[in-house]
Scaffold this motif. Structure first.
Motif, mmCIF file in Angstrom:
data_model
loop_
_atom_site.group_PDB
_atom_site.id
_atom_site.type_symbol
_atom_site.label_atom_id
_atom_site.label_comp_id
_atom_site.label_asym_id
_atom_site.label_seq_id
_atom_site.Cartn_x
_atom_site.Cartn_y
_atom_site.Cartn_z
ATOM 1 N N THR A 37 0.859 -1.177 0.000
ATOM 2 C CA THR A 37 0.000 0.000 0.000
ATOM 3 C C THR A 37 0.896 1.227 0.000
ATOM 4 O O THR A 37 1.843 1.301 0.783
ATOM 5 C CB THR A 37 -0.904 0.010 1.247
ATOM 6 O OG1 THR A 37 -1.678 -1.185 1.255
ATOM 7 C CG2 THR A 37 -1.832 1.213 1.247
ATOM 8 N N VAL A 38 0.615 2.172 -0.887
ATOM 9 C CA VAL A 38 1.401 3.393 -1.027
ATOM 10 C C VAL A 38 0.528 4.567 -0.613
ATOM 11 O O VAL A 38 -0.616 4.676 -1.051
ATOM 12 C CB VAL A 38 1.864 3.589 -2.488
ATOM 13 C CG1 VAL A 38 2.782 4.790 -2.614
ATOM 14 C CG2 VAL A 38 2.517 2.334 -3.022
ATOM 15 N N GLN A 39 1.085 5.444 0.201
ATOM 16 C CA GLN A 39 0.359 6.629 0.657
ATOM 17 C C GLN A 39 0.241 7.645 -0.484
ATOM 18 O O GLN A 39 1.024 7.619 -1.428
ATOM 19 C CB GLN A 39 1.057 7.242 1.863
ATOM 20 C CG GLN A 39 1.061 6.328 3.070
ATOM 21 C CD GLN A 39 -0.332 5.847 3.452
ATOM 22 O OE1 GLN A 39 -1.272 6.634 3.534
ATOM 23 N NE2 GLN A 39 -0.478 4.549 3.638
ATOM 24 N N PRO A 40 -0.728 8.573 -0.399
ATOM 25 C CA PRO A 40 -0.871 9.613 -1.429
ATOM 26 C C PRO A 40 0.446 10.370 -1.635
ATOM 27 O O PRO A 40 1.257 10.484 -0.719
ATOM 28 C CB PRO A 40 -1.947 10.540 -0.853
ATOM 29 C CG PRO A 40 -2.729 9.660 0.059
ATOM 30 C CD PRO A 40 -1.739 8.689 0.645
ATOM 31 N N ASN A 41 0.637 10.886 -2.854
ATOM 32 C CA ASN A 41 1.926 11.449 -3.204
ATOM 33 C C ASN A 41 1.786 12.553 -4.242
ATOM 34 O O ASN A 41 0.894 12.516 -5.074
ATOM 35 C CB ASN A 41 2.789 10.326 -3.788
ATOM 36 C CG ASN A 41 4.164 10.796 -4.172
ATOM 37 O OD1 ASN A 41 4.905 11.294 -3.350
ATOM 38 N ND2 ASN A 41 4.494 10.637 -5.436
ATOM 39 N N VAL A 42 2.709 13.514 -4.176
ATOM 40 C CA VAL A 42 2.884 14.504 -5.234
ATOM 41 C C VAL A 42 4.274 14.267 -5.798
ATOM 42 O O VAL A 42 5.256 14.272 -5.062
ATOM 43 C CB VAL A 42 2.763 15.949 -4.703
ATOM 44 C CG1 VAL A 42 3.062 16.945 -5.815
ATOM 45 C CG2 VAL A 42 1.384 16.192 -4.120
ATOM 46 N N ALA A 43 4.371 14.015 -7.100
ATOM 47 C CA ALA A 43 5.653 13.729 -7.743
ATOM 48 C C ALA A 43 6.140 14.960 -8.494
ATOM 49 O O ALA A 43 5.343 15.722 -9.035
ATOM 50 C CB ALA A 43 5.508 12.557 -8.699
ATOM 51 N N PHE A 44 7.450 15.136 -8.510
ATOM 52 C CA PHE A 44 8.068 16.259 -9.204
ATOM 53 C C PHE A 44 8.731 15.748 -10.472
ATOM 54 O O PHE A 44 8.824 14.551 -10.717
ATOM 55 C CB PHE A 44 9.055 16.947 -8.276
ATOM 56 C CG PHE A 44 8.385 17.441 -7.028
ATOM 57 C CD1 PHE A 44 7.606 18.583 -7.047
ATOM 58 C CD2 PHE A 44 8.491 16.736 -5.849
ATOM 59 C CE1 PHE A 44 6.963 19.021 -5.915
ATOM 60 C CE2 PHE A 44 7.847 17.172 -4.704
ATOM 61 C CZ PHE A 44 7.082 18.316 -4.730
ATOM 62 N N GLY A 47 11.701 13.045 -10.107
ATOM 63 C CA GLY A 47 11.537 11.821 -9.346
ATOM 64 C C GLY A 47 10.631 11.981 -8.147
ATOM 65 O O GLY A 47 10.028 13.025 -7.939
ATOM 66 N N SER A 48 10.555 10.895 -7.351
ATOM 67 C CA SER A 48 9.701 10.904 -6.177
ATOM 68 C C SER A 48 10.195 9.869 -5.171
ATOM 69 O O SER A 48 10.979 8.981 -5.504
ATOM 70 C CB SER A 48 8.254 10.595 -6.572
ATOM 71 O OG SER A 48 8.169 9.285 -7.105
ATOM 72 N N VAL A 49 9.720 10.012 -3.938
ATOM 73 C CA VAL A 49 9.981 9.046 -2.879
ATOM 74 C C VAL A 49 8.634 8.707 -2.255
ATOM 75 O O VAL A 49 7.857 9.601 -1.926
ATOM 76 C CB VAL A 49 10.925 9.626 -1.796
ATOM 77 C CG1 VAL A 49 11.121 8.625 -0.675
ATOM 78 C CG2 VAL A 49 12.253 10.021 -2.401
ATOM 79 N N PHE A 75 13.612 7.802 -10.126
ATOM 80 C CA PHE A 75 14.449 8.845 -10.702
ATOM 81 C C PHE A 75 14.165 8.926 -12.193
ATOM 82 O O PHE A 75 14.283 7.929 -12.898
ATOM 83 C CB PHE A 75 15.931 8.534 -10.471
ATOM 84 C CG PHE A 75 16.258 8.293 -9.022
ATOM 85 C CD1 PHE A 75 16.463 9.356 -8.160
ATOM 86 C CD2 PHE A 75 16.334 7.003 -8.534
ATOM 87 C CE1 PHE A 75 16.750 9.133 -6.826
ATOM 88 C CE2 PHE A 75 16.619 6.761 -7.193
ATOM 89 C CZ PHE A 75 16.824 7.837 -6.337
ATOM 90 N N GLY A 76 13.805 10.082 -12.675
ATOM 91 C CA GLY A 76 13.464 10.259 -14.076
ATOM 92 C C GLY A 76 12.202 11.087 -14.175
ATOM 93 O O GLY A 76 11.855 11.825 -13.260
ATOM 94 N N LEU A 77 11.483 10.964 -15.282
ATOM 95 C CA LEU A 77 10.236 11.696 -15.475
ATOM 96 C C LEU A 77 9.166 11.101 -14.571
ATOM 97 O O LEU A 77 8.767 9.954 -14.750
ATOM 98 C CB LEU A 77 9.789 11.618 -16.943
ATOM 99 C CG LEU A 77 8.431 12.243 -17.260
ATOM 100 C CD1 LEU A 77 8.485 13.748 -17.023
ATOM 101 C CD2 LEU A 77 8.016 11.929 -18.674
ATOM 102 N N LEU A 148 2.261 10.564 -14.624
ATOM 103 C CA LEU A 148 3.005 9.981 -15.734
ATOM 104 C C LEU A 148 4.425 9.763 -15.250
ATOM 105 O O LEU A 148 5.030 10.668 -14.677
ATOM 106 C CB LEU A 148 3.015 10.925 -16.948
ATOM 107 C CG LEU A 148 3.881 10.477 -18.130
ATOM 108 C CD1 LEU A 148 3.344 9.178 -18.734
ATOM 109 C CD2 LEU A 148 3.939 11.570 -19.177
ATOM 110 N N GLY A 149 4.953 8.553 -15.445
ATOM 111 C CA GLY A 149 6.316 8.287 -15.004
ATOM 112 C C GLY A 149 7.045 7.321 -15.912
ATOM 113 O O GLY A 149 6.479 6.324 -16.352
ATOM 114 N N LEU A 150 8.297 7.644 -16.222
ATOM 115 C CA LEU A 150 9.234 6.765 -16.928
ATOM 116 C C LEU A 150 10.533 6.886 -16.138
ATOM 117 O O LEU A 150 11.251 7.872 -16.278
ATOM 118 C CB LEU A 150 9.438 7.216 -18.374
ATOM 119 C CG LEU A 150 8.193 7.205 -19.250
ATOM 120 C CD1 LEU A 150 8.470 7.934 -20.561
ATOM 121 C CD2 LEU A 150 7.758 5.789 -19.514
#
Length: 160
Positions: A37-44, A47-49, A75-77, A148-150
């Motif tokens: 289970t992953v908590q809500p997130n804002v990605a930049f 990358g993200s954590v 790490f990336g888009l 969106l992530g790559l």
């Protein structure tokens, strides 16, 4: 925006296809499923954590269930916002006898995901105890958000 989302879904499906096409070692067996289970997130943009709460659901009696805390770094888009998500991986190991702590460690691999509402993602990762565990190949990302992530991903699991 519609074109970007379509490209993200295509990338996620392509990554998933490659992960399915790459055969696991002839000695690997599926020992269960890792559900996180992953908590809500804002990605930049770069990358993200994300923090995870995971459990191993055994496929056989010779594998014990286990609970893990995790952190996934991408790490990336990686752009967007997401609500609470669930990631699910098939777990492959060199033997059916796996102790709960054997999944602890660091995994690395590639990720692709896209979401407008419910998301789809592919996260093929290798690592864990003696780099012998493989998390294959698609992690189903069910949740809400626009993302969106790559990326290249790094997952660390510790025993809870």
């Amino acid at each position: 925006m519609k074109t970007i989302v379509k490209a993200g879904f295509a990338a996620a499906l392509a990554c998933a296809g490659l992960a399915f096409a790459a055969p696991a070692s002839a000695q690997s067996v599926q020992i269960g499923t890792l559900v996180c289970t992953v908590q809500p997130n804002v990605a930049f943009v770069v990358g993200s954590v994300r923090n995870l709460d995971c459990s191993l659901r055994p496929a056989t009696r010779s594998t014990r269930a286990g609970k893990y805390a995790g952190t996934i770094r991408r790490f990336g888009l990686d752009i967007g916002m997401s609500g609470k998500q669930t990631l699910v991986w098939g777990v492959l190991a060199p033997t059916r006898r796996v102790s709960p702590g054997d999944l602890a460690g660091t995994y690395v691999g590639a990720s692709a995901n896209a979401a407008v509402g419910v998301g789809l993602g592919a996260n093929a990762l290798i690592g864990g105890s003696r780099n012998a565990i493989t998390l294959q190949p698609i992690s189903v990302e069910g949740g809400t958000g626009v993302n969106l992530g790559l990326t290249v991903s790094d997952l660390t699991l510790t025993v809870r």
